[in-house]
Design an enzyme around this catalytic site. Structure first.
Site, PDB file in Angstrom:
ATOM      1  N   ASP A 252      43.345  39.299  40.293  1.00 55.39           N
ATOM      2  CA  ASP A 252      43.586  39.560  41.647  1.00 55.39           C
ATOM      3  C   ASP A 252      42.408  38.861  42.479  1.00 55.39           C
ATOM      4  OD1 ASP A 252      44.971  40.819  44.369  1.00 55.39           O
ATOM      5  OD2 ASP A 252      42.913  41.633  44.160  1.00 55.39           O
ATOM      6  N   GLU A 321      45.053  34.461  40.778  1.00 57.14           N
ATOM      7  CA  GLU A 321      45.832  34.286  42.102  1.00 57.14           C
ATOM      8  C   GLU A 321      44.458  33.524  42.945  1.00 57.14           C
ATOM      9  OE1 GLU A 321      46.740  37.149  45.952  1.00 57.14           O
ATOM     10  OE2 GLU A 321      45.047  37.676  44.609  1.00 57.14           O
TER      11      GLU A 321
END
Length: 598
Positions: A252, A321
């Site tokens: 993330d 990401e």
């Protein structure tokens, strides 16, 4: 003397003959080695391209947002036991890898991305035993498990942060602390940096008498990766989950992992029109995104994962990401991670047709470093659903696109059904991103509408929960749009998705080449495969007008094709699966798509 010379002459002749035999033998051995090497290389290439790719290159990856997938205990929030109860669903879809959004202990200020314990399950989702059971049952059904790895920040309730507040031992510098600036005796943040969700990203802490940095909400302090103890502890977090059998991680917010060492530097204006001064996009983030130091940290995670891969020979997958163009994101391949390609999510709008899509896809393929593999996605928990961005009539053709391109596709839960977004009032909004922008602009930023519960059947709350009030409302159209109904309908989005997911395992769709055929303002078409693997023509109308086209020219070079999949929105019998279809003058209406075996 003459006899001696004669004898020596025979001996010399024999030596010459022996040398010739040796040369011939060596030559034959060299030829044999070359042939074997060529065969070995061909076999290796064949395995890599056609039969023995790593699992994450051959599987569809399905993103589960645990809060919204399936509730097993009636509290209105999805959980791990709920996921276990629905593993057969992935077998039905022919999905062989699931990715779980955060399920860790958390105060839920950002729905699990504010982690208070990286190595435990939040009680709202279950227990560590539930997680172990999920991994065990998934593997028993040949389903890989990928988890969210959230390295950039913690919750302000995390023990590390609480110790850092007190200046305890090694934890003193675990986070980004600063005295800030002082102007006429008044304390100010050290710079003009902005938080992703809008507003200032430096928060004064009265206990420590310093500011701390938070790239996201104020309850998510950023870790200091210039501290080697932080790097070690996060490596150990990764080991904890590798020990429990996870097959991969989705990293993330990786672009935010480091900030410039000199924090007294402002970021420049972006000069984007219509962007208010508190919005993240108001600045260009030269000091807070994609710093080169990120590479070494990722390589450390890759090394940890390689340790476990070496133990059992099973590939471990890491996807990162970041919303950046190829020049930036492709660096992450060198670090040891596969970067998401969000171009189809961010850059393409409802008025984008064939030429527009081809440009975006070619931008990926043409810029890929040699030997790397693309990772396409059409939606996720942070972005508008496909039905919202392109229209409900384009659901099937968008799934056709995603599942027939070269690269690993990721599907956000519910897109296989064509789920639509819910409407949430500002008073009922739960997402902090939407709340931060107030009543006038919350609908632009709130992620609640795309996070509604998965629609399982036509019963109360669509079978998601026995609670009368799920954490977010179920979409009112659930009685006709749900798994149970669509399983029983031949041309439903669910069954078209299933057919495409199965077709994608054909050798032709693992081939490295995508040969674009007819492309115009409406049509996108391409050939997958070769004469050896079998050839398929994918034709899609992604535009807003009907288009009649001759598809017979190169690279198609065929007059007819047998239909193996269609998007279900055809009235003519000639488009039925199994029919032979003439390619010389073929009309596709908006939202229609066909895959043919040539």
């Amino acid at each position: 003397m003459k006899g001696a010379l004669k004898g020596r002459s025979k001996e010399g002749l024999q030596n010459v003959q022996n040398e010739k035999q040796n040369v011939n033998t060596i030559f034959l051995l060299v030829q044999l080695v070359v042939v074997l090497a060529a065969i070995g290389g061909y076999v290796w290439y064949g395995r890599q391209v056609h039969g023995d790719l790593e699992w994450w290159k051959t599987s569809v990856i399905y993103q589960i947002y645990p809060r919204s997938f399936k509730d097993s205990d009636g509290d209105g929030v999805g959980d791990l036991r709920g996921i276990i109860s629905k593993l057969d669903y992935f077998q039905y879809l022919n999905v062989k890898a699931i990715w779980l959004s955060p399920f860790y202990r958390s105060p839920m200020k950002d729905f699990g991305y504010d982690i208070s314990n990286h190595t435990d399950v939040d009680p709202i989702f279950g227990t560590l035993k539930d997680f172990d059971d999920l991994v065990k049952e998934s593997h028993r059904k040949d389903i890989k498990v990928i988890i969210d790895f959230v390295p950039n920040h913690t919750s302000d309730q995390h023990p590390w942060f609480q110790k850092s507040l007190k200046g305890t031992g090694k934890y003193r510098d675990y986070f980004m602390w600063t005295d800030g600036k002082s102007s006429f005796g008044v304390k100010k943040p050290p710079n003009n940096w902005l938080g992703v969700f809008g507003g200032e990203c430096w928060r004064w802490n009265e206990q420590r008498k310093q500011y701390y940095y938070h790239a996201f909400v104020k309850e998510q302090p950023d870790l200091n990766y210039r501290n080697p103890d932080v790097v070690k502890d996060m490596n150990d977090v990764l080991r904890f989950w590798m020990e429990r059998g996870v097959d991969g991680i989705r990293v993330d917010a990786i672009a935010k992992l480091f900030e410039s060492e000199d924090i007294f530097q402002d970021e420049p204006r972006s000069n984007r029109p219509g962007v208010p001064a508190f919005q993240y996009e108001y600045l260009t983030h030269i000091h807070t995104e994609n710093l080169p130091e990120i590479g070494d940290v990722i390589r450390g995670w890759r090394k940890v994962m390689d340790e476990y891969e070496a133990k059992d020979g099973q590939s471990r997958f890491m996807v990162a990401e970041l919303y950046d163009p190829p020049a930036i994101r492709n660096k992450y391949y060198n670090y040891g991670a596969v970067p998401f390609n969000f171009d189809l999510v961010v850059d393409l709008k409802a008025n984008c047709g064939g030429n527009c899509f081809r440009e975006a896809i070619s931008n990926e393929y043409d810029n890929l470093p040699e030997g790397t593999w693309p990772k396409f996605v059409l939606g996720n928990h942070d972005r508008k659903r496909v039905s919202k961005r392109f229209g409900i009539e384009y659901i099937n053709v968008m799934n056709m696109l995603l599942l027939t391109l070269k690269g690993t596709p990721t599907t956000y839960y519910g897109e296989e059904l064509g789920m639509e977004e819910i409407e949430v009032s500002f008073e009922d909004t739960q997402d902090p991103w939407g709340i931060n922008f107030g009543k006038d602009r919350y609908t632009e930023f709130s992620r609640d509408p795309c996070r509604s519960p998965l629609q399982w059947d036509a019963s109360d709350q669509s079978g998601f929960t026995t609670s009368s009030k799920p954490w977010l409302p179920v979409h009112p159209g659930y009685t006709t749009c749900n798994v149970q109904v669509q399983k029983n309908k031949k041309d439903s989005p669910l069954n078209i998705y299933k057919t495409l997911a199965t077709l994608r395992e054909a050798t032709a769709f693992q081939d490295p080449d995508v040969q674009f055929a007819v492309v115009d303002d409406d049509i996108l078409s391409y050939v997958r495969g070769t004469a050896n693997t079998g050839r398929y023509l994918v034709m899609m109308n992604l535009g807003r007008g009907s288009s009649t086209v001759d598809y017979t020219k190169d690279p198609v070079s065929a007059k007819n094709g047998r239909i193996v999949v269609n998007t279900g929105n055809f009235n003519e019998a000639k488009f039925n699966v199994g029919k032979s279809l003439s390619l010389s003058s073929l009309t596709l209406k908006p939202g229609q798509g066909v895959v043919l075996k040539l």
